[in-house]
Design an enzyme around this catalytic site. Structure first.
Site, PDB file in Angstrom:
ATOM      1  N   GLU A  64       2.740 -42.155 -19.081  1.00  6.23           N
ATOM      2  CA  GLU A  64       3.275 -41.282 -20.139  1.00  6.23           C
ATOM      3  C   GLU A  64       2.319 -40.133 -20.453  1.00  6.23           C
ATOM      4  O   GLU A  64       2.733 -38.993 -20.644  1.00  6.23           O
ATOM      5  CB  GLU A  64       3.537 -42.088 -21.414  1.00  6.23           C
ATOM      6  CG  GLU A  64       4.767 -42.962 -21.323  1.00  6.23           C
ATOM      7  CD  GLU A  64       4.935 -43.835 -22.545  1.00  6.23           C
ATOM      8  OE1 GLU A  64       6.020 -43.879 -23.097  1.00  6.23           O
ATOM      9  OE2 GLU A  64       3.958 -44.489 -22.979  1.00  6.23           O
ATOM     10  N   HIS A  67      21.243 -38.586  -8.895  1.00  2.00           N
ATOM     11  CA  HIS A  67      21.745 -38.508 -10.282  1.00  2.00           C
ATOM     12  C   HIS A  67      21.357 -39.747 -11.097  1.00  2.00           C
ATOM     13  O   HIS A  67      22.038 -40.099 -12.047  1.00  2.00           O
ATOM     14  CB  HIS A  67      23.267 -38.347 -10.313  1.00  2.00           C
ATOM     15  CG  HIS A  67      23.786 -37.288  -9.377  1.00  2.00           C
ATOM     16  ND1 HIS A  67      23.949 -35.973  -9.745  1.00  2.00           N
ATOM     17  CD2 HIS A  67      24.139 -37.356  -8.063  1.00  2.00           C
ATOM     18  CE1 HIS A  67      24.413 -35.281  -8.710  1.00  2.00           C
ATOM     19  NE2 HIS A  67      24.512 -36.086  -7.673  1.00  2.00           N
ATOM     20  N   LYS A  82       5.473 -55.614 -27.078  1.00  2.94           N
ATOM     21  CA  LYS A  82       5.394 -54.375 -26.293  1.00  2.94           C
ATOM     22  C   LYS A  82       4.206 -54.302 -25.346  1.00  2.94           C
ATOM     23  O   LYS A  82       3.108 -54.734 -25.667  1.00  2.94           O
ATOM     24  CB  LYS A  82       5.302 -53.172 -27.237  1.00  2.94           C
ATOM     25  CG  LYS A  82       6.537 -52.997 -28.077  1.00  2.94           C
ATOM     26  CD  LYS A  82       7.580 -52.192 -27.367  1.00  2.94           C
ATOM     27  CE  LYS A  82       7.443 -50.751 -27.746  1.00  2.94           C
ATOM     28  NZ  LYS A  82       8.524 -49.979 -27.153  1.00  2.94           N
ATOM     29  N   SER A 111       1.612 -52.422 -28.944  1.00  2.00           N
ATOM     30  CA  SER A 111       2.059 -51.768 -30.174  1.00  2.00           C
ATOM     31  C   SER A 111       1.435 -52.499 -31.347  1.00  2.00           C
ATOM     32  O   SER A 111       1.271 -53.719 -31.311  1.00  2.00           O
ATOM     33  CB  SER A 111       3.580 -51.826 -30.260  1.00  2.00           C
ATOM     34  OG  SER A 111       3.991 -51.709 -31.604  1.00  2.00           O
TER      35      SER A 111
END
Ligand code: ARG
Length: 467
Positions: free
Chosen positions: A294, A160, A287, A281
């Protein structure tokens, strides 16, 4: 003059094809990808026709040489593809006749584009499967290497996405490995059904020429000719099956990706990705984004979509060939490309994953990951498991209230919950003790993980991958 003149099927027609319809029905812009397989299939067909006495020596030699030359033209990108000629098959055949005259017109004896296209697609897919299997094997190998590096690295295992029990990071990576073993085996199995030859089924019914389909099959290294001519030209199960296997494999890569995205976040900080696999970024200078995982996660969706397209493509088709089948190529090609690229990205990236061992250990120490070990300790002292669960629950609550881990509670504090807890409890509250105790076959004890790694290396060696 018949304006359809350039088309091999012009004889029956009096009017020219509508220009839009011509473009609408053409497939050459995408099926030219099959060119080299179309040529290989044609050479085998011609050779068989020659052996059974339908093509004489001269025509056969002219066809083989002509096709080989065309193959080179296409490779050099020195071939003029024409939409007017609809598809890869008619483009190549027309060019052959241009080059060698009448002999070129004899090639299509005993053959139809229906069995031709199914054969080409299978040859193409077989070659791609072999490349994908090699890539899968490379990924399996680098994963085992990575797992071996991290056998003794302790992390929290999750259920979980809540801290559950301490595990070895190497054990976690070997879980990924197991998924890939199944993917590999599924693809090997799928290849068997790809490697069946439709050629010789002709349009749908077989042919009146005494073709030796077994000979053509062996020239093209197919396992056998397809057993039913109707099924041979209409079956696209092999494309569906491949895309299903690709979908499952990508589902796995997407899960790995998800973990990497979470693990590389500042909140987790478990893993560092090399700069080469990330981007920054344009607005936020701090970043470093995990683009490769992804994108793999994102690309998975398109292959699931292709699977649905192909299933839907087939579900309403009566036997035998229908033009609908031309729509099998783009989804299949894209499924192949996407799977290959995603596997490659992973195989390139995995050796560079950097485990942050301190952060992993800290996280394992934080979430009361050894609570089950305390319960097991009590069970060993004769407490029924359900009562032990209750005692540990109370201990964890005290820990949360006073912001301490279980191993920081004093013996006096434990005694308030159970008099059976003694000094030796602290040994089983350590991460190392916890791991070592999970010593069943397939468990996370480092000795078991090393065993699993050795077994994996043996498997890889058997497949022929030096490890
Ligand atoms: N381009 C077609 C396809 O991909 C080739 C077969 C066409 N056959 C036919 N009878 N129109 O399916």
């Amino acid at each position: 003059m018949n304006q359809n003149e350039s088309k091999p099927w012009a004889g029956r027609f009096t009017e020219a094809t509508d220009q839009f319809v011509e473009a609408f029905t053409a497939s050459v812009n995408f099926d030219k990808r099959l060119a080299q397989y179309d040529i290989a299939g044609s050479i085998a067909h011609a050779t068989m026709l020659h052996r059974i006495g339908i093509l004489d020596e001269r025509d056969h030699a002219a066809i083989v040489q002509g096709l080989e030359t065309i193959g080179l033209e296409i490779e050099r990108d020195d071939f003029c593809w024409s939409v007017e000629l609809e598809d890869v098959h008619m483009n190549i055949e027309a060019r052959l006749t241009d080059r060698i005259g009448d002999a070129g017109k004899r090639l299509h004896t005993g053959r139809s584009r229906n069995d031709q296209v199914a054969t080409d697609t299978r040859l193409y897919l077989r070659a791609q499967i072999d490349l994908i299997l090699a890539e899968l094997l490379r990924l399996r190998k680098v994963l085992v290497d990575l797992a071996e590096r991290e056998v003794d690295t302790i992390m929290p295992g999750f259920t979980h996405l809540q801290v559950a029990q301490p595990i070895s990071l190497g054990h976690h990576f070997m879980a990924w490995y197991e998924m890939l073993v199944r993917d590999y085996d599924r693809l090997v199995d799928c290849r068997k059904r790809v490697n069946v030859m439709p050629l010789g089924a002709a349009a749908l019914a077989g042919t009146s020429y005494p073709l030796d389909r077994h000979l053509t099959a062996s020239l093209l290294q197919f396992d056998r000719p397809a057993a039913n001519s109707l099924d041979a030209v209409s079956d696209r199960d092999f494309a569906i099956e491949f895309t299903a296997v690709a979908s499952i494999t990508l589902m796995h890569l997407s899960r790995f990706s998800e973990e990497l995205v979470v693990w590389t976040s500042a909140q987790f900080g478990f893993i560092g990705l090399p700069d080469a696999f990330c981007t920054g970024s344009s607005i936020m200078p701090q970043k470093k984004n995990p683009d490769v995982p992804e994108l793999v996660r994102g690309k998975t969706g398109r292959v699931f979509g292709h699977l649905m397209s192909l299933l839907t493509l087939m579900k309403g088709q009566p036997l035998a060939y229908n033009k609908d089948n031309q729509e099998d190529k783009e989804p299949l090609f894209d499924a192949v490309d996407t799977l290959r690229n995603c596997l490659r990205a992973f195989a390139d990236m995995v050796p560079h994953l950097q485990a942050n061992r301190t952060a992993l250990r800290r996280a394992a120490l934080q979430g009361y990951a050894t609570a089950t070990d305390l319960a097991d300790y009590l069970v060993r002292k004769g407490v029924p498991f359900r009562d032990a669960h209750e005692i540990v629950g109370k201990s964890v609550r005290l820990g949360i209230e006073t912001e301490r881990d279980l191993s920081d509670l004093t013996l006096d504090e434990f005694h308030a919950f159970s008099p059976l807890i003694e000094e030796d409890v602290y040994r089983c509250l350590t991460l190392e003790g916890s791991l070592q105790s999970r010593n069943t076959f397939g468990g996370t004890a480092p000795a078991r993980v090393r065993e699993a790694i050795a077994e994996a290396r043996k498997q890889l060696e058997q497949i022929g991958m030096p490890s």
